[in-house]
Enzyme design. Structure first.
Site, short mmCIF file in Angstrom:
data_model
loop_
_atom_site.label_atom_id
_atom_site.label_comp_id
_atom_site.label_asym_id
_atom_site.label_seq_id
_atom_site.Cartn_x
_atom_site.Cartn_y
_atom_site.Cartn_z
N LYS A 23 0.86 -1.19 0.00
CA LYS A 23 0.00 0.00 0.00
C LYS A 23 0.90 1.24 0.00
CE LYS A 23 -3.96 1.86 2.67
NZ LYS A 23 -4.80 1.65 3.87
N SER B 184 -9.95 -0.79 7.08
CA SER B 184 -9.35 -0.56 5.76
C SER B 184 -8.65 -1.75 5.14
CB SER B 184 -8.38 0.62 5.82
OG SER B 184 -9.10 1.82 5.86
N SER C 198 -9.71 1.64 2.91
CA SER C 198 -8.83 2.44 2.07
C SER C 198 -7.78 1.63 1.32
CB SER C 198 -8.12 3.48 2.93
OG SER C 198 -7.28 2.84 3.88
#
Ligand SMILES: [Mg+2]
Ligand SMILES: [Zn+2]
Lengths: 494, 96, 485
Positions: free
Chosen positions: C79, C178, C154
């Protein structure tokens, strides 16, 4: 109308750790190499995290205990948010509602004549990180400001006094006593030029009205005080300014918010600081990146036991234990811990505190000042000086000869000449007190014979005539004890 | 609690947050923050007077590092992401 | 099974058997990305060249019989809020568009030491604030099962990458769901470890007391493998736990005896999608058929989780994001009147709507006069929520629940209504507030052919229990074997 001056000091002191409060970067003062002592943590880079320096906390506890604070069993870390280019995270890690030490005091002498003392209350002492350093364009042409983050993250202890100080002089005395204490317990070098000790002063006046009412004037925080003289002068200026402002405006503390003014040392005035268009709202909250610290009674007692004797107590003890004058004791204490230790070793070694104090405060101190030396670097070690003074005590040499030996020791090629050097210098220079009464009596005989006029003067009652003769005998017989010479001369001439 | 923040309230918070907002943003934020705060007001139902606040997800204490030097970054790396430098310092518009 | 749909464990076995090389695996992933990422938008940056170099080096080591790490030769996606040297870490924000960290996150060091192949940085909601990856400043990640739908967020890029066959493993961060929510939306396994189990050093902070890094994988075994690679104490993160890390992969196949599965009755029934409700019920039935006991649990403060979360997370965020001021790194506005204006203009121009919204909310909640009513109140309710779990775990071993009230929603469906988006975090935020571990496992398919996840929660540091319980379910079902077309 009359007024009382009300002063409280906030003092920031850099703690003597090797590394910063929350990262492993050096705390060395290094303004010539900007931005070379930083890492992701103290640069506030995204993703970097703080880890508390154990030694900084330890020194913080030592400080708290030295200023007679309580050390609560639980303390934590908070973020204080404000924007400034020298603060890369835009928050300072500090302590808000649960500081690591609180409710202490520091005793200061407020009258050197009467030796009256006063306890200044200390509200709290907490740990926090220092910011970096901004330097501004002085040309006034609005060039860019520069930011150096070498200092950013250095551990500070902030010591907040009660508003117990009543004059600029008292404020200065408090600050001097605090500095002495902190250097004594070895938590900071308190070097004001390098910014290791910085002071802000909160000042206002309590105006006594004729009707007996007291009205407080608005509180002003003076920033940027970086010398003892500056503290004293700035407060004096501010007191006068506030008194005049009061007479003009009659504004009280309740009418205006606290104002921040900067001390301009060059012009000797305080100036209103611009650019603070909003009231400070620091939005303190507990720092989620750091764990709280708990302190047990045993841990606190252990740190307490590491504390050396505080300077005020030691000053009193020196006076009593060695029969020193208050002045001598103060001179010795003011030179710092190592110097006081030196003195005590000499005094104990030669068994005469008064004599040790004379030598240490005059001869030794003069040499240190001339050479720009620290006591630790002084070549005559305390046991050597003690041995030398012992020889004076036991009438082996005269005080004058001791001074010669002292000078010879200083000239020695050895880094730290030993006790045995004393004896060889005495022998080389023939400084030993003459115990051979035969030689001495012969010299007295000769001198008396050569000085008929002086002898006649003496015999007609002029005691002073002996003085000149003593000198002559001493020149003949080096190392003679002047007292003995005097006695022999008097006997001979009577 | 009101359901909408006034323009002044929004601007005050924006100033504390150092956020320059357009007029449209100020209006939208006033409404959106208002509706979130209205929802959040459900916490008032709970009596929490005797509850200790919980700032950390786990209860740990006394985590220290030793006072040991770690290598710092070379200056060029420390400055490498800065918008403006002179090679030695971070530069910012005149502060005074 | 093709390279791009295989699990990491399968690929490791094939590499060890000499059937395939890391270079071939890496090249196959890169080819799949080249073919399909234009429509998925999982990646913000690719490190294809260095990935192939690493792969070749691992192949050489393997051939030479040199010692190899746990993930030797396996492509892993990160990420883009996890710092790694050699490339940008943008947090999907204009603010950090050009930011290249001079250091590796702790987990990146671990991955490099494990000989993993770091293949690229994945898309996210800006600074991890959001539940759909629509808040990225650069691109919107589509759901590989239906590109009209959101991948979730997210960590939408990481979930989509694993789901779409771009990388067998990925890392994400979970502050309020997330990892688990996009895993659920994309039909992969996503695990949020106990707070402190994995070092946060190098994870760009959103809400420090809630953030936790965790794995995405195609099955539980892979998730266990990746977790045991990255978990453990790190001296640079004060909040990382000093507790031994079990070998999660070792006991994975051993079912838990006398397992007590807690479930929540009547929780948020109105908002719960029929398909999700059905999948959750079926999952409970599976556990019952395996001999587990189903026990209803009370979590009386569960309904306050979202409100509590949306005070604490923005408050911490407002502080964590204050550092982006255009002085030491990041975006600086071109035009401004003075220093203060420079700050405000830089932040106003470089942050997106959701980030601004949360900074504003957090600043408000911490500001003078409101602190007690909002922030302090939320910290107290947080303790009540944690206490609920402590009590529940006296009675049960794990708690099963939906991950989200609905399967993946359409892109654009919720963007105009922040509160509606926040409310979808109802099942996930409690784990972050209480610090406990949670996992999302594929557990069904909606009528619209969208994956549905099941959430399992366990007490602190009981990841081993969580993984074994999840593996029991996985063995009985084939949801984890389904791949998008
Ligand atoms: Mg301070
Ligand atoms: Zn540092």
């Amino acid at each position: 109308m009359d007024y009382t001056v009300i002063i409280g000091l906030e003092v920031h002191v850099q703690l003597q750790t090797r590394t910063k409060l929350f990262c492993g970067c050096s705390t060395r003062f290094n303004p010539d190499h900007p931005n070379t002592q930083t890492c992701p943590v103290c640069l506030g880079l995204p993703g970097a995290l703080p880890v508390l320096n154990r030694e900084a906390f330890h020194l913080g506890m030592k400080t708290g205990l030295a200023i007679n604070c309580e050390i609560p069993s639980f303390t934590k870390w908070d973020r204080k948010q404000y924007y400034y280019p020298d603060l890369p995270k835009a928050y300072q890690i500090s302590q808000y509602d649960l500081p690591m030490s609180q409710n202490g005091w520091l005793e200061i002498e407020i009258d050197p004549e009467t030796r009256e003392t006063k306890k200044i209350g200390i509200i709290r002492a907490h740990l926090e990180e220092d910011a970096g350093k901004n330097s501004h364009d002085e040309s006034g042409r609005g060039h860019d400001s520069k930011v150096d983050l070498n200092r950013c993250g250095t551990p500070l202890i902030e010591i907040v006094s009660e508003p117990d100080l009543r004059s600029a002089r008292e404020a200065r005395t408090y600050l001097e006593e605090l500095k002495l204490l902190l250097t004594y317990i070895d938590v900071s070098d308190c070097n004001m030029q390098e910014g290791s000790l910085r002071c802000d002063a909160n000042v206002n006046l309590h105006i006594q009205q004729e009707n007996g009412e007291t009205i407080p004037t608005p509180i002003v925080e003076i920033k940027n005080l970086n010398s003892f003289r500056g503290v004293e002068q700035a407060i004096e200026f501010e007191v006068q300014r506030q008194w005049e402002a009061w007479q003009e405006t009659r504004l009280s503390l309740h009418d205006v918010p606290k104002e921040t003014r900067g001390w301009d040392a060059d012009r000797g005035i305080t100036l209103e600081q611009r650019g603070k268009e909003e009231a400070a709202d620091y939005r303190y909250f507990p720092d989620p990146d750091l764990a709280p610290v708990t302190v047990t009674d045993a841990e606190r007692d252990k740190v307490s036991s590491e504390l050396c004797e505080r300077p005020a107590l030691r000053r009193n003890r020196l006076e009593k234990e060695y029969q020193l004058s208050a002045y001598d004791a103060a001179v010795i204490i003011d030179q710092g811990l190592a110097f006081a230790d030196y003195f005590e070793q000499v005094a104990k070694g030669c068994q005469n505190g008064k004599q040790a104090a004379n030598w240490v405060t005059q001869d030794v101190l003069r040499e240190l000042k001339e050479g720009g030396l620290e006591i630790s670097a002084f070549s005559i070690k305390p046991e050597v000086l003690a041995a030398l003074l012992e020889k004076v005590e036991s009438n082996e040499i005269t005080t004058k000869s001791a001074r010669t030996v002292f000078q010879e020791l200083l000239k020695s090629e050895e880094a730290a000449p030993g006790v045995e050097s004393i004896q060889s210098i005495i022998e080389d220079k023939g400084l030993a007190m003459v115990s051979d009464t035969g030689a001495l009596e012969a010299a007295v005989q000769t001198v008396v014979a050569k000085n008929e006029k002086a002898v006649a003067d003496f015999q007609s009652g002029k005691q002073a005539a002996v003085g000149a003769l003593i000198g002559q005998v001493m020149r003949e017989v080096k190392g003679a004890d002047p007292k003995v010479v005097r006695e022999l001369l008097i006997k001979k001439m009577s | 609690m009101s359901t909408q923040l006034t323009q002044d309230e929004v601007l005050k918070v924006a100033s504390l947050s150092r956020l320059k907002l357009s007029e449209k943003e100020v209006t939208a934020l006033g409404e959106q923050m208002g509706s979130v705060l209205k929802y959040i007001a459900m916490l008032d139902e709970l009596d929490t007077s005797d509850i200790e606040p919980m700032a950390h997800a786990i209860e740990i204490s006394n985590v220290f590092r030793d006072d040991q030097l770690q290598e710092s970054l070379p200056r060029d790396q420390a400055l490498s992401n800065a918008p403006q430098t002179d090679g030695n310092y971070f530069l910012v518009p005149a502060i005074l | 099974m093709s390279i791009t749909s295989a699990t990491a464990s399968e690929l490791l076995a094939k590499m060890n058997a000499g059937e395939v090389s890391s270079e071939e695996i890496t090249a196959a992933c890169l080819a799949e990305i080249a073919r399909r990422d234009e429509s998925i938008n999982a990646f913000l940056s690719l490190q294809g060249e260095t990935a192939l170099q690493t792969a070749r080096e691992v192949d050489r080591k393997r051939k030479a019989g040199e010692p190899l790490g746990k993930l030797a030769g396996i492509p892993v996606a990160l990420k883009d809020n996890i710092c790694a040297t050699g490339t940008t870490t943008t947090c999907a924000s204009r603010m950090l568009e050009a930011f290249t960290p001079p250091y590796d996150a702790h987990i990146v060091e671990r991955l490099r030491a494990a000989d993993a192949v770091l293949i690229g940085k994945t898309n996210l909601d800006e600074f991890a604030m959001g539940s759909s990856t629509e808040n990225s400043a650069f691109k919107i990640t589509a759901n590989p099962w239906n590109t009209k739908c959101a991948a979730g967020g997210s960590s939408g890029g990481s979930a989509a990458a694993v789901s779409a066959g771009f990388a067998p493993l990925a890392l994400g961060s979970d502050t309020g769901g997330s990892i688990r929510q996009p895993a659920s939306f994309c039909g992969v396994v996503g695990l949020k470890p106990t707070y402190g189990r994995v070092s946060r050093y190098g994870l760009v902070a959103f809400a420090s007391s809630l953030d936790q890094i965790g794995p995405f994988a195609r099955d539980i075994t892979d998730a266990a493998l990746l977790l045991e690679t990255i978990a453990g104490k790190d001296q640079r993160d004060t909040t990382s736990l000093d507790a031994a890390v079990p070998r999660y992969t070792e006991n994975l196949e051993q079912p838990l005896k006398n397992l007590k599965v807690g479930y929540i009755e009547h929780l948020h029934e109105e908002g719960l999608h029929e398909d999700v409700q059905k999948a959750t019920q079926q999952a409970l039935d599976v556990y019952q058929s395996l001999g587990a006991e189903l026990i209803p649990v009370e979590l009386p403060h569960a309904r306050y989780c979202v409100a509590t979360y949306y005070i604490i997370a923005p408050s911490e965020a407002s502080s964590n994001l204050a550092r982006y001021d255009g002085v030491h790194y990041g975006y600086r506005a071109k035009q401004f009147d003075n220093m203060i204006d420079m700050y405000a203009a830089s932040r106003g121009e470089a942050f997106g709507d959701e980030v601004k919204r949360r900074i504003m909310l957090g600043t408000y909640a911490l500001s003078s006069g409101y602190y007690d009513a909002y922030y302090l109140k939320a910290l107290k309710v947080r303790r009540l929520i944690r206490n609920d779990f402590e009590q529940a775990f006296q009675k049960v071993d794990i708690i099963a629940s939906p991950v989200t009230p609905t399967p993946a929603f359409e892109i654009g469906e919720l963007t105009d209504d922040p509160l509606a988006m926040y409310l979808a975090d109802i099942f996930t935020t409690s784990a972050n507030l209480s610090g406990i571990p949670g996992v999302s496992v594929p557990a069904g398919m909606s009528q619209n052919k969208l994956p549905i996840g099941l959430q399992l929660l366990a007490p602190p540091l009981e990841e081993e229990r969580l993984l074994r319980a999840a593996r029991m379910f996985e063995r009985e079902t084939d949801w984890h074997l389904k791949r998008p077309e």
